[in-house]
Write a protein that holds these residues in place. Structure first.
Motif, mmCIF file in Angstrom:
data_model
loop_
_atom_site.group_PDB
_atom_site.id
_atom_site.type_symbol
_atom_site.label_atom_id
_atom_site.label_comp_id
_atom_site.label_asym_id
_atom_site.label_seq_id
_atom_site.Cartn_x
_atom_site.Cartn_y
_atom_site.Cartn_z
ATOM 1 N N ILE A 37 0.842 -1.202 0.000
ATOM 2 C CA ILE A 37 0.000 0.000 0.000
ATOM 3 C C ILE A 37 0.875 1.250 0.000
ATOM 4 O O ILE A 37 0.672 2.166 -0.797
ATOM 5 C CB ILE A 37 -0.974 -0.010 1.195
ATOM 6 N N PHE A 38 1.885 1.283 0.865
ATOM 7 C CA PHE A 38 2.768 2.449 0.914
ATOM 8 C C PHE A 38 3.593 2.587 -0.360
ATOM 9 O O PHE A 38 3.806 3.702 -0.844
ATOM 10 C CB PHE A 38 3.671 2.390 2.148
ATOM 11 N N ALA A 39 4.043 1.476 -0.929
ATOM 12 C CA ALA A 39 4.835 1.531 -2.169
ATOM 13 C C ALA A 39 3.998 2.051 -3.331
ATOM 14 O O ALA A 39 4.451 2.900 -4.110
ATOM 15 C CB ALA A 39 5.408 0.152 -2.488
ATOM 16 N N VAL A 40 2.773 1.563 -3.459
ATOM 17 C CA VAL A 40 1.891 2.037 -4.535
ATOM 18 C C VAL A 40 1.562 3.509 -4.318
ATOM 19 O O VAL A 40 1.609 4.311 -5.249
ATOM 20 C CB VAL A 40 0.611 1.176 -4.621
ATOM 21 N N ALA A 41 1.248 3.885 -3.096
ATOM 22 C CA ALA A 41 0.914 5.280 -2.793
ATOM 23 C C ALA A 41 2.072 6.217 -3.161
ATOM 24 O O ALA A 41 1.839 7.318 -3.661
ATOM 25 C CB ALA A 41 0.556 5.427 -1.321
ATOM 26 N N ALA A 42 3.290 5.768 -2.945
ATOM 27 C CA ALA A 42 4.458 6.598 -3.264
ATOM 28 C C ALA A 42 4.570 6.862 -4.763
ATOM 29 O O ALA A 42 5.164 7.857 -5.173
ATOM 30 C CB ALA A 42 5.730 5.930 -2.744
ATOM 31 N N ARG A 43 3.998 5.993 -5.573
ATOM 32 C CA ARG A 43 4.029 6.167 -7.041
ATOM 33 C C ARG A 43 2.845 6.982 -7.568
ATOM 34 O O ARG A 43 2.731 7.178 -8.778
ATOM 35 C CB ARG A 43 4.045 4.795 -7.726
ATOM 36 N N LEU A 44 1.982 7.431 -6.673
ATOM 37 C CA LEU A 44 0.774 8.160 -7.075
ATOM 38 C C LEU A 44 0.744 9.537 -6.414
ATOM 39 O O LEU A 44 -0.018 9.770 -5.467
ATOM 40 C CB LEU A 44 -0.476 7.363 -6.680
ATOM 41 N N PRO A 45 1.524 10.480 -6.904
ATOM 42 C CA PRO A 45 1.573 11.793 -6.246
ATOM 43 C C PRO A 45 0.217 12.498 -6.202
ATOM 44 O O PRO A 45 -0.037 13.311 -5.315
ATOM 45 C CB PRO A 45 2.594 12.579 -7.067
ATOM 46 N N GLU A 46 -0.665 12.177 -7.137
ATOM 47 C CA GLU A 46 -1.966 12.848 -7.188
ATOM 48 C C GLU A 46 -2.852 12.535 -5.987
ATOM 49 O O GLU A 46 -3.819 13.256 -5.719
ATOM 50 C CB GLU A 46 -2.705 12.507 -8.490
ATOM 51 N N ILE A 47 -2.538 11.484 -5.237
ATOM 52 C CA ILE A 47 -3.392 11.124 -4.097
ATOM 53 C C ILE A 47 -2.980 11.840 -2.816
ATOM 54 O O ILE A 47 -3.724 11.835 -1.846
ATOM 55 C CB ILE A 47 -3.433 9.604 -3.860
ATOM 56 N N GLY A 48 -1.797 12.453 -2.807
ATOM 57 C CA GLY A 48 -1.321 13.111 -1.595
ATOM 58 C C GLY A 48 -0.819 12.112 -0.568
ATOM 59 O O GLY A 48 -0.544 10.957 -0.869
ATOM 60 N N ARG A 49 -0.742 12.574 0.649
ATOM 61 C CA ARG A 49 -0.224 11.780 1.766
ATOM 62 C C ARG A 49 -1.187 10.636 2.104
ATOM 63 O O ARG A 49 -2.400 10.793 2.049
ATOM 64 C CB ARG A 49 -0.072 12.711 2.975
#
Length: 143
Positions: A37-49
């Protein structure tokens, strides 16, 4: 001793405590899903923190600043094993099931289920996670 699979480090001590309470045979799989989840989130800047908290006693992952995503949760289904949960009234799990109908075990429209020690195919699960974390962005584009 620190768990080497707990990457990134826990910010919320209640979440860390909850992971420590999971049965040892399930903890590695749940921590692997957490890391994805954290790795995917890091690749999606549009979602924010991404925020990690507890919801209904389960580790939950939200996009609080942008509200881009639908909450993902990790936990143990009553049938055993471990699971990643999405909002049951969303299209997150149905969309994933349509794409990978035979690859996983599903609990209705709310969860993908795993057995202890199961291999977690990162490429396929990354699709699920990214879809959930961008869910409201996709919905607003569809309107």
């Amino acid at each position: 001793m620190t768990d080497p699979l707990a990457d990134p480090p826990f910010i919320d001590p209640q979440v860390a405590r909850r992971f420590a309470e999971f049965p040892v045979e399930l903890r590695a799989g749940l921590l692997e899903l957490r890391a994805m989840i954290f790795a995917v989130a890091a690749r999606l800047p549009e979602i924010g923190r991404i925020e990690e908290t507890l919801k209904w006693g389960q580790p939950a992952y939200l996009t609080p600043e942008t509200k881009a995503g639908s909450t993902l949760r990790l936990g143990m289904p009553k049938t055993g094993g471990f699971a990643i949960y999405a909002h049951c009234q969303s299209r997150i799990i149905p969309t994933f099931r349509d794409r990978f109908p035979q690859d996983f075990t599903y609990e209705g429209n709310r969860a993908v289920l795993f057995e202890p020690g199961a291999a977690l195919p990162e490429d396929k699960l990354s699709f699920l996670i990214a879809h959930a974390l961008r869910y409201h962005l996709r919905q607003s584009r569809a309107s």
